[in-house]
Design a protein around this motif. Sequence first.
Motif, short mmCIF file in Angstrom:
data_model
loop_
_atom_site.label_atom_id
_atom_site.label_comp_id
_atom_site.label_asym_id
_atom_site.label_seq_id
_atom_site.Cartn_x
_atom_site.Cartn_y
_atom_site.Cartn_z
N LEU A 1 -7.44 9.41 -0.41
CA LEU A 1 -7.37 7.95 -0.43
C LEU A 1 -7.07 7.42 0.96
O LEU A 1 -6.21 7.95 1.67
CB LEU A 1 -6.24 7.51 -1.36
CG LEU A 1 -6.57 7.09 -2.78
CD1 LEU A 1 -5.27 6.80 -3.54
CD2 LEU A 1 -7.47 5.88 -2.81
N LEU B 1 -4.33 0.13 -0.68
CA LEU B 1 -4.38 0.53 -2.09
C LEU B 1 -3.72 -0.53 -2.96
O LEU B 1 -2.54 -0.84 -2.78
CB LEU B 1 -3.68 1.88 -2.28
CG LEU B 1 -3.66 2.44 -3.70
CD1 LEU B 1 -5.08 2.69 -4.22
CD2 LEU B 1 -2.86 3.74 -3.75
N SER C 1 0.83 -1.21 0.00
CA SER C 1 0.00 0.00 0.00
C SER C 1 0.86 1.25 0.00
O SER C 1 0.60 2.20 -0.75
CB SER C 1 -0.92 0.02 1.22
OG SER C 1 -1.97 -0.90 1.09
N ASN D 1 -3.32 11.06 -0.17
CA ASN D 1 -3.64 9.90 0.66
C ASN D 1 -3.56 10.24 2.14
O ASN D 1 -3.12 11.31 2.52
CB ASN D 1 -2.74 8.72 0.31
CG ASN D 1 -1.27 9.03 0.51
OD1 ASN D 1 -0.82 9.20 1.64
ND2 ASN D 1 -0.51 9.14 -0.58
N ILE E 1 -7.28 5.97 -10.84
CA ILE E 1 -6.38 5.13 -10.05
C ILE E 1 -6.23 3.76 -10.70
O ILE E 1 -5.11 3.23 -10.80
CB ILE E 1 -6.91 5.00 -8.61
CG1 ILE E 1 -6.70 6.33 -7.87
CG2 ILE E 1 -6.23 3.85 -7.86
CD1 ILE E 1 -7.38 6.39 -6.54
N THR F 1 -11.69 6.87 -9.09
CA THR F 1 -11.55 5.41 -9.08
C THR F 1 -11.00 4.90 -10.41
O THR F 1 -10.09 4.06 -10.44
CB THR F 1 -12.90 4.75 -8.77
OG1 THR F 1 -13.40 5.25 -7.53
CG2 THR F 1 -12.76 3.24 -8.68
N ILE G 1 -11.21 0.65 -3.81
CA ILE G 1 -10.52 1.67 -3.04
C ILE G 1 -11.48 2.30 -2.03
O ILE G 1 -12.70 2.21 -2.17
CB ILE G 1 -9.91 2.76 -3.94
CG1 ILE G 1 -11.00 3.55 -4.66
CG2 ILE G 1 -8.90 2.17 -4.91
CD1 ILE G 1 -10.46 4.78 -5.39
N GLU G 2 -10.89 2.92 -1.02
CA GLU G 2 -11.65 3.65 0.00
C GLU G 2 -11.27 5.12 -0.09
O GLU G 2 -10.09 5.47 -0.20
CB GLU G 2 -11.32 3.13 1.39
CG GLU G 2 -11.66 1.66 1.61
CD GLU G 2 -13.08 1.47 2.12
OE1 GLU G 2 -13.80 2.49 2.22
OE2 GLU G 2 -13.45 0.32 2.40
N LEU G 3 -12.26 5.99 -0.02
CA LEU G 3 -12.04 7.43 -0.08
C LEU G 3 -12.76 8.11 1.06
O LEU G 3 -13.79 7.62 1.54
CB LEU G 3 -12.52 8.00 -1.42
CG LEU G 3 -11.74 7.55 -2.66
CD1 LEU G 3 -12.59 7.71 -3.92
CD2 LEU G 3 -10.45 8.34 -2.80
N PHE H 1 0.75 4.17 -2.70
CA PHE H 1 0.42 5.55 -2.33
C PHE H 1 1.46 6.51 -2.91
O PHE H 1 1.11 7.59 -3.40
CB PHE H 1 0.37 5.70 -0.81
CG PHE H 1 -0.89 5.19 -0.17
CD1 PHE H 1 -2.14 5.50 -0.69
CD2 PHE H 1 -0.84 4.41 0.99
CE1 PHE H 1 -3.31 5.04 -0.09
CE2 PHE H 1 -2.00 3.96 1.59
CZ PHE H 1 -3.23 4.26 1.05
#
Length: 277
Positions: free
Chosen positions: A202, A206, A49, A62, A170, A167, A190-192, A53
């Motif tokens: 972010l 990832l 991750s 991020n 990325i 999204t 992904i999480e935002l 990032f």
Amino acid sequence: MELLHSGKVRDVYADGDDLILVASDRISIYDVALPTPIPDKGRLLTALSLWWFEQLADLVPNHVISATDVPAEFAGRAIRCQRLDMVPVECVARGYLTGGGLREYERTGAVSGVPLPRGLGEASILPEPIFTPSSKAPMGEHDEPITFADVVDKVGQATAERLRQVTIDIYRRGAELAADRGILIADTKIELGWAPDGTLVLADELLTSDSSRFWPAESYQPGRVQFSYDKQYVRDWATGSGWNKQGPAPDMPAEVVEATRARYVEVYEKLTGNRWS
């Protein structure tokens, strides 16, 4: 520190104004944490991750504050993070058709409301990457596919369009970098979240083996199930075991644990160019 949340894989602690996100060696499939850990998994997910990032920092900021300023007992598997107001949807991009997306396509000819050409099958490459969000289900329940219109209902048109664009951006950048290293990214989640100043950030993990499907490019062949560097191997074992996908989950055999760890290590090394030790 105060334990705020213990999830299927990660534990979240409060440390003043910051969060400490700790990746365990637990593995989760079908929204159920298995009782058998994968050695080094938390360290591998954290390291991968952090690498991603850094690679994608110009696309979207991020949540990372520090990967070293963490409690000693969590060294290597924890990140000091910014607190965010998390977006209430799972943001998923797909470049290939497989898994739940394939099953939905076979039923409806679409994935999350996105119509697709006829005649696609297992591992077919899509004409272009698509945004296929899902709900964020309460603990113990399964995330469910939702449409872009559902996202609009949750967060509004402008934010929904921003989530979709970020999204896809990325996914495209990640897929391009991975392809140069012999890896195909079939899909990723992904999480935002929103920072206090309104910046979209972010969070979580990832482009890891837990959040993505990774396939070796050299053996890719549409129309069949691909060799997978992610937890699909564990899903396949679980399906073959006869487990009903409800907790409690069965123990994994040692050979499944070892093979899964080997996949996580291999894709980390292929993507980053770093030797795992």
